[in-house]
Scaffold this motif. Structure first.
Motif, short mmCIF file in Angstrom:
data_model
loop_
_atom_site.label_atom_id
_atom_site.label_comp_id
_atom_site.label_asym_id
_atom_site.label_seq_id
_atom_site.Cartn_x
_atom_site.Cartn_y
_atom_site.Cartn_z
N SER A 1 -7.76 3.93 -7.43
CA SER A 1 -6.61 3.01 -7.36
C SER A 1 -6.09 2.67 -8.74
N ARG B 1 -9.29 14.95 -3.03
CA ARG B 1 -9.64 13.52 -3.04
C ARG B 1 -11.03 13.33 -3.65
N SER C 1 -9.29 16.87 1.41
CA SER C 1 -10.54 16.15 1.16
C SER C 1 -11.16 16.60 -0.15
N GLN D 1 0.84 -1.19 0.00
CA GLN D 1 0.00 0.00 0.00
C GLN D 1 0.88 1.24 0.00
N LEU D 2 0.34 2.30 -0.58
CA LEU D 2 0.99 3.60 -0.58
C LEU D 2 -0.02 4.58 0.00
N ILE D 3 0.33 5.18 1.10
CA ILE D 3 -0.58 6.12 1.74
C ILE D 3 -0.12 7.53 1.40
N ILE D 4 -1.05 8.33 0.88
CA ILE D 4 -0.73 9.71 0.53
C ILE D 4 -1.68 10.64 1.27
N ARG D 5 -1.23 11.85 1.49
CA ARG D 5 -2.06 12.84 2.16
C ARG D 5 -2.40 13.94 1.16
#
Length: 60
Positions: free
Chosen positions: A42, A27, A24, A17-21
């Motif tokens: 994804s 996104r 909102s 997994q790659l978590i990005i910030r």
């Protein structure tokens, strides 16, 4: 005679997994656009990463 379903060639398993910030708002806009194009966030992020990796390999 019954037909036996063919097995598809297996793709490499997605095991990371790659978590990005991001905000909102960004996104939500991204997910909405992906849905409008009958895609998923994804899928589009994976597509971007693969294209980026290919382009960097070509530069070397």
């Amino acid at each position: 005679m019954d037909q036996v379903p063919r097995k598809r060639a297996s793709k490499p398993k997605k095991d990371a997994q790659l978590i990005i910030r991001l905000s909102s708002e960004e996104r939500d806009q991204f997910i909405d656009l992906c849905e409008q194009q009958d895609s998923t966030a994804s899928r589009e992020i994976r597509r971007f990463i693969r294209q980026y990796l290919r382009s960097q390999q070509d530069d070397k």
